[in-house]
Write an enzyme that holds these catalytic residues in place. Structure first.
Site, PDB file in Angstrom:
ATOM      1  N   ASP A  12       0.863  -1.173   0.000  1.00 54.27           N
ATOM      2  CA  ASP A  12       0.000   0.000   0.000  1.00 54.27           C
ATOM      3  C   ASP A  12       0.908   1.235   0.000  1.00 54.27           C
ATOM      4  O   ASP A  12       2.103   1.147   0.314  1.00 54.27           O
ATOM      5  CB  ASP A  12      -0.883  -0.035   1.250  1.00 54.27           C
ATOM      6  CG  ASP A  12      -1.780   1.175   1.369  1.00 54.27           C
ATOM      7  OD1 ASP A  12      -2.419   1.546   0.372  1.00 54.27           O
ATOM      8  OD2 ASP A  12      -1.826   1.761   2.465  1.00 54.27           O
ATOM      9  N   ASP A  15      -0.381   4.933   1.015  1.00 59.12           N
ATOM     10  CA  ASP A  15      -0.712   5.931   2.030  1.00 59.12           C
ATOM     11  C   ASP A  15      -0.699   5.360   3.443  1.00 59.12           C
ATOM     12  O   ASP A  15      -1.394   4.385   3.740  1.00 59.12           O
ATOM     13  CB  ASP A  15      -2.072   6.560   1.730  1.00 59.12           C
ATOM     14  CG  ASP A  15      -2.011   7.417   0.479  1.00 59.12           C
ATOM     15  OD1 ASP A  15      -0.998   8.108   0.291  1.00 59.12           O
ATOM     16  OD2 ASP A  15      -2.975   7.386  -0.313  1.00 59.12           O
TER      17      ASP A  15
END
Length: 228
Positions: free
Chosen positions: A8, A10
């Site tokens: 991922d 963020d």
């Protein structure tokens, strides 16, 4: 043995909380609004709730982007256009970046040892700018942003499309690493791959979503990946 690592972006590699607060403050100022701490905090809560609704398929991406401002403006009696706020905010959000502690070292240690893929629910225009700013594009073997994939995490279809794009992909040798239980970990479970929850704040898991592994520091990941 792990060969494929899905990461991922963020609040896993880049500090989204910092980026969000900075971009929101500049957006409100551009609209002639003084951004109070209460207002900034409230936006964060509203924004998270809207993204959760998107993950569940209850609303569209565009409804998230404008709806969060509509709610905020209604609550604080702000006379401004949610559509204008969205455009201004995205312009600011795509500028600059801030790495989380250990993120750069992590990527340096993983590059060349594993096939690295970015999987993000962010808006492509925003993520494209932030990835350029951070110099991250060359690090990854593939970039998969839900807006371009056409499906959001945690949908299995998102991962099916990603896996189909990777030559010789082996699901049993893959892992996803992310900070969100509902997006990253549930997505990995739906996709049938191993999961690692990045939980730097030591938050209690009050959900039914159970990651295979959990780390508090990014520096723990290189060793963990050799042991999975």
């Amino acid at each position: 043995m792990i060969k494929y690592v899905f990461l991922d972006l963020d609040n896993t590699l880049l500090d989204f909380n910092w980026a969000e607060r900075n971009a929101l403050s500049r957006t409100l100022e551009a609209l002639g609004v003084n951004p109070s701490e209460e207002m900034l905090d409230r936006y964060n809560v509203i924004n998270l709730s809207q993204w959760k609704r998107l993950e569940k398929g209850e609303i569209t991406r565009q409804q998230v982007k404008e709806g969060r401002y509509r709610i905020l403006f209604d609550e604080f009696n702000i006379d401004a256009s949610p559509a204008d706020a969205t455009d201004i905010y995205e312009d600011f959000l795509r500028q600059g970046h801030k790495f989380l502690e250990g993120a750069q070292s992590l990527l340096e240690s993983l590059k060349g040892k594993y096939k690295l893929y970015l999987v993000s629910n962010g808006t492509w225009r925003v993520q494209d700018g932030r990835l350029d700013s951070a110099g991250l594009k060359p690090v990854f073997d593939g970039l998969y942003i839900s807006e371009l994939v056409g499906v959001e995490k945690p949908s299995r279809l998102f991962f099916d499309k990603v896996f189909a794009d990777i030559d010789g992909f082996e699901k049993e040798n893959a892992v996803i690493i992310g900070d969100s239980l509902t997006s990253d970990i549930q997505g990995g479970i739906n996709a049938g791959i191993k999961t690692v929850w990045f939980n730097p704040g030591g938050s209690a898991n009050t959900t039914d979503i159970k990651p295979d592994y959990e780390v508090a520091l990014l520096s723990q990941l290189p060793l963990l990946l050799t042991e999975i």
